[in-house]
Write a protein that holds these residues in place. Structure first.
Motif, PDB file in Angstrom:
ATOM      1  N   LYS A  88      24.570  22.364  11.628  1.00 60.17           N
ATOM      2  CA  LYS A  88      23.289  21.877  12.121  1.00 60.17           C
ATOM      3  C   LYS A  88      22.511  21.162  11.011  1.00 60.17           C
ATOM      4  CE  LYS A  88      20.178  24.617  13.746  1.00 60.17           C
ATOM      5  NZ  LYS A  88      20.251  25.992  13.581  1.00 60.17           N
ATOM      6  N   ASN A  89      22.758  21.603   9.770  1.00 60.49           N
ATOM      7  CA  ASN A  89      22.033  21.040   8.637  1.00 60.49           C
ATOM      8  C   ASN A  89      22.448  19.623   8.279  1.00 60.49           C
ATOM      9  OD1 ASN A  89      20.660  23.345   8.367  1.00 60.49           O
ATOM     10  ND2 ASN A  89      21.851  24.142   6.648  1.00 60.49           N
ATOM     11  N   ILE A  90      23.597  19.213   8.780  1.00 62.57           N
ATOM     12  CA  ILE A  90      24.108  17.915   8.352  1.00 62.57           C
ATOM     13  C   ILE A  90      23.172  16.807   8.834  1.00 62.57           C
ATOM     14  CG2 ILE A  90      26.024  16.303   8.559  1.00 62.57           C
ATOM     15  CD1 ILE A  90      27.883  18.644   8.743  1.00 62.57           C
ATOM     16  N   PHE A 123      27.716  22.267  -0.603  1.00 63.32           N
ATOM     17  CA  PHE A 123      28.682  21.511   0.179  1.00 63.32           C
ATOM     18  C   PHE A 123      29.365  22.416   1.203  1.00 63.32           C
ATOM     19  CE2 PHE A 123      32.684  19.025   0.510  1.00 63.32           C
ATOM     20  CZ  PHE A 123      32.112  17.812   0.860  1.00 63.32           C
ATOM     21  N   LEU A 124      29.794  23.589   0.735  1.00 66.58           N
ATOM     22  CA  LEU A 124      30.464  24.521   1.648  1.00 66.58           C
ATOM     23  C   LEU A 124      29.491  25.023   2.705  1.00 66.58           C
ATOM     24  CD1 LEU A 124      32.685  26.508  -0.833  1.00 66.58           C
ATOM     25  CD2 LEU A 124      33.332  24.650   0.718  1.00 66.58           C
ATOM     26  N   ARG A 125      28.286  25.318   2.257  1.00 63.82           N
ATOM     27  CA  ARG A 125      27.269  25.823   3.175  1.00 63.82           C
ATOM     28  C   ARG A 125      26.994  24.800   4.289  1.00 63.82           C
ATOM     29  NH1 ARG A 125      22.392  28.025   1.020  1.00 63.82           N
ATOM     30  NH2 ARG A 125      23.643  29.333  -0.342  1.00 63.82           N
ATOM     31  N   TYR A 126      27.092  23.542   3.910  1.00 60.93           N
ATOM     32  CA  TYR A 126      26.872  22.460   4.862  1.00 60.93           C
ATOM     33  C   TYR A 126      27.782  22.609   6.072  1.00 60.93           C
ATOM     34  CZ  TYR A 126      24.263  18.067   4.524  1.00 60.93           C
ATOM     35  OH  TYR A 126      23.334  17.081   4.630  1.00 60.93           O
ATOM     36  N   TYR A 142      20.185  19.316  -0.557  1.00 68.16           N
ATOM     37  CA  TYR A 142      20.559  19.039   0.832  1.00 68.16           C
ATOM     38  C   TYR A 142      19.985  17.724   1.317  1.00 68.16           C
ATOM     39  CZ  TYR A 142      22.221  23.789   1.112  1.00 68.16           C
ATOM     40  OH  TYR A 142      22.920  24.926   0.894  1.00 68.16           O
ATOM     41  N   PHE A 143      18.786  17.393   0.818  1.00 69.35           N
ATOM     42  CA  PHE A 143      18.108  16.228   1.372  1.00 69.35           C
ATOM     43  C   PHE A 143      18.459  14.940   0.657  1.00 69.35           C
ATOM     44  CE2 PHE A 143      15.921  19.448   3.503  1.00 69.35           C
ATOM     45  CZ  PHE A 143      15.295  18.878   4.592  1.00 69.35           C
ATOM     46  N   LEU A 144      18.747  15.039  -0.636  1.00 67.84           N
ATOM     47  CA  LEU A 144      18.978  13.814  -1.389  1.00 67.84           C
ATOM     48  C   LEU A 144      20.438  13.622  -1.782  1.00 67.84           C
ATOM     49  CD1 LEU A 144      15.952  13.891  -3.847  1.00 67.84           C
ATOM     50  CD2 LEU A 144      16.196  12.578  -1.746  1.00 67.84           C
ATOM     51  N   ILE A 146      28.384  12.720   0.912  1.00 66.70           N
ATOM     52  CA  ILE A 146      29.256  12.646   2.089  1.00 66.70           C
ATOM     53  C   ILE A 146      29.428  11.201   2.528  1.00 66.70           C
ATOM     54  CG2 ILE A 146      29.439  13.304   4.515  1.00 66.70           C
ATOM     55  CD1 ILE A 146      28.188  15.970   3.710  1.00 66.70           C
ATOM     56  N   ALA A 147      28.325  10.453   2.473  1.00 69.22           N
ATOM     57  CA  ALA A 147      28.405   9.051   2.870  1.00 69.22           C
ATOM     58  C   ALA A 147      29.423   8.317   2.009  1.00 69.22           C
ATOM     59  CB  ALA A 147      27.034   8.390   2.731  1.00 69.22           C
TER      60      ALA A 147
END
Ligand SMILES: Nc1ncnc2c1ncn2[C@@H]1O[C@H](COP(=O)(O)OP(=O)(O)OP(=O)(O)O)[C@@H](O)[C@H]1O
Ligand SMILES: [Mg+2]
Lengths: 368, 256
Positions: free
Chosen positions: A144-146, A136-139, A248-250, A256-257
């Motif tokens: 760009k990864n978001i 989450f923090l790395r996000y 990250y993908f799932l 976040i949504a």
């Protein structure tokens, strides 16, 4: 066709078993019953000439009794066909004396297993939580990864899609609590206090809880089932090997949504609940909507509303984390999807309520 | 009894605009091993699913053991379902049951055979398909791809069905295992007189045990019959499949 398929005749110096008809799987139990009660002491002749058809169970039955009789007396088998003999040889070649290994599932076994696996699940969940937090923090350090597209997609699925059912439930709950309290308040002539009561309880407690419970039932379970099915079909493994981290993908897009849409849903539930309460107050106590709203503006401290809203992201996090974690716990059999989905809903509702209690305690301590 | 076990007439299957089968016909006779051959995506599995009532053709008639599938009633359909055994392309074992329980399931539900006898049958079937006996206690998720195929064949054979549908039985098996499968199927056919319908790409299987087969291409059955007669057929797919170097060499070294 002889329905019994077997006849035993006793002669002076020997006994003959006349086999006939279909020695097939549906007749085998009947034949078995006849043979069970039979034991031979003299010469035995087993005549197969009248057998019209057979299958492996028929021959296997013969094999079993043949062996058994052989230890007591001389057995002569006559009248069999070439095919029957070949079948006999085929089955003989595949006769196995070992037992199929069975897992013993005693009481102590399951107690032990459950204890160990509960501990295991706990450790894994702690691990998972840590991983999620880091991800989450790395996000946010790597914006760009978001994955905006996915986030919006899940906001629509879990947020917009839940509007109707949330509207309905919170409207009804707003109405019900106002009806119930109206009767009591009217006894004291304290009619107008219905607004204080409903306003605070809906915005601060009821709307967030109802929303979270509906979302846990609706989306949390869906996340578990989706991720669980992906696990079974090895989609998750495929993603991992291609370098797509499932976190990250799932998981994060869903998280976040929901963290964005749950507060919005709570706001929506606030309005619907208050509308329900307003209707009940009008019907039961004759308080007009004008009076109701005026009073609300006077007495309802805005902090109650904000406290309700702030709970949203926390509940969202719990729901998504538990839903996705349970999904990842699915093992390779289909039954575990059902088990994990149930566990996901039960756990997330429990933890939402527990988290709500924690909020109450902390906020009271802080004097809010 | 009539010698036709399966008769498919004018089968049309389409998904929206996509037509998979366009009026295809085939006939399977009693007691033969019938192959269905065709490229990936030519609709073999789909055709099989139509025969076993998992999918309704858009139009056309399929008759199996005298039952017309398009207007079969529930009772007869259930009866028919007990007369066949099916090996699915991907096994389709019940994941919450062990291999032994998978094989035992129909025996337990549909017959009165006692436990001891059932165990005996299950063990024999496990051994026949070439699995070690300890595999009986394993769950499908603990099996390898080839073991799944074998377990699925054992399940298909559990009731000694008169009609056996096999979807690519030898794919995913080692060559020796595949040949053992072939000889087991051949032996069962000869001993029990069962009829086998199998989808296969395996040239060895086609050369050694298949009695008659059909070739599915361009939405039609482009050739049907024995190996000798199909090879004569004039179609690019048949050409490619049987007249390449490998197939030619294989044919020279010995058919049946
Ligand atoms: N539910 C479906 N919807 C749309 N198209 C489908 C569906 N099921 C199958 N098809 C199409 O039907 C065709 C035939 O599929 P089928 O599974 O029968 O192929 P196959 O001949 O068994 O191939 P393979 O040898 O690879 O197993 C394919 O082109 C597939 O895309
Ligand atoms: Mg297929």
């Amino acid at each position: 066709m002889n329905p019994t398929c077997i006849k035993i005749e006793y002669y002076s110096n020997h006994t003959t078993i006349y086999a006939s008809g279909d020695w097939t799987i549906h007749n085998v139990p009947k034949i078995d019953r006849v043979l069970k009660g039979f034991s031979c002491h003299r010469r035995l002749v087993w005549d197969f000439s009248a057998v019209s058809s057979f299958d492996s169970s028929g021959i296997l039955l013969f094999m079993g009794y043949h062996d058994k009789f052989l230890s007591h007396c001389r057995v002569e088998v006559v009248g069999y066909t070439k095919a029957q003999e070949r079948m006999f040889r085929l089955l003989l070649a595949h006769k196995v004396d070992d037992l199929i290994p069975k897992v013993e599932r005693g009481l102590f076994y399951s107690i032990g297993k459950n204890t160990v696996s509960s501990y295991d699940v706990f450790v894994k969940f702690v691990n998972f939580t840590g991983y999620i937090m880091v991800a989450f923090l790395r996000y946010f350090t790597h914006p760009k990864n978001i994955r905006i597209k996915e986030i919006v997609y899940y906001m629509e699925r879990s947020g917009v899609g839940a509007l109707f059912i949330i509207a309905l439930t919170s409207f009804l709950v707003g109405m019900v609590i106002s009806y119930q309290s109206a009767v009591e308040l009217a006894k004291f002539g304290a009619d107008i206090f219905i607004v204080d009561l409903a306003g605070i309880s809906i915005t601060r407690e009821l709307a967030p809880l109802i929303t979270a419970i509906v979302v846990a039932g609706r989306s949390g379970s869906a996340y578990t089932a989706q991720i669980g099915a992906m696990k079974i079909t090895e989609e998750i493994s495929a993603m991992r090997t291609m370098g797509f981290d499932p976190y990250y993908f799932l998981i994060l897009p869903r998280m976040i949504a929901l963290m964005i849409s749950l507060p919005l849903l709570i706001f929506f539930a606030d309005m619907m609940g208050i509308a329900g309460s307003m209707l009940a107050s009008y019907l039961e106590l004759g308080i007009s909507s004008h009076q109701f709203l005026n009073r609300m503006q006077e007495v309802l401290d805005i902090k109650h509303f904000w406290i309700g809203i702030v709970k949203g992201p926390f509940f969202a996090m719990l729901i998504v984390m538990i839903g996705c974690f349970r999904g990842l716990q699915v093992t390779d059999d289909t039954e575990s999807i059902g088990y994990q989905t149930t566990a996901s809903v039960v756990n997330s509702i429990f933890f939402v309520i527990a988290c709500d209690a924690l909020f109450s305690i902390l906020l009271t301590k802080w004097g809010l | 009894m009539k010698s036709e076990v399966i008769k498919a007439r004018d089968i049309v299957t389409s998904f929206g605009e996509t037509v998979i089968h366009d009026k295809l016909n085939l006939t399977v006779n009693r007691g033969e091993i019938y192959g269905i051959l065709g490229e990936s995506g030519s609709g073999k599995t789909l055709l099989l699913k139509e025969m076993i009532m998992l999918h309704k053709p858009t139009s056309g008639h399929i008759t199996i053991l005298g039952n017309e599938l398009s207007n079969i009633d529930y009772q007869n359909a259930q009866k028919l379902r007990r007369e066949w055994g099916i090996l699915f392309q991907f096994g389709a074992l019940f994941t919450s049951l062990t291999v032994a329980e998978n094989i035992e399931l129909q025996l337990k539900e549909y017959t009165d055979i006692d436990k001891r006898m059932r165990d005996e049958l299950v063990k024999t079937k496990i051994s026949m398909v070439g699995l070690p006996i300890r595999a009986g206690g394993l769950y499908p998720s603990e099996l390898s791809g080839g073991m799944i195929k074998r377990a699925a064949l054992a399940r298909a054979l559990a009731m000694d069905p008169k009609l056996l549908f096999l979807d690519e039985p030898t794919s995913g098996l080692d060559p020796i295992g595949a040949r053992n499968f072939d000889s087991l199927i051949l032996e069962l056919k000869e001993l029990l007189g069962i009829t086998v319908v199998m989808i296969t790409h395996d040239l060895d299987t086609i050369y050694s045990i298949v009695d008659r087969f059909c070739v599915l291409a361009d939405k039609h059955v482009v050739a049907e019959g024995t190996l000798e007669s199909v090879i004569e057929a004039d179609h690019p797919f048949v050409e490619r499949f049987f007249k390449n170097d490998y197939a030619k060499r294989r044919l020279e070294y010995g058919g049946r």
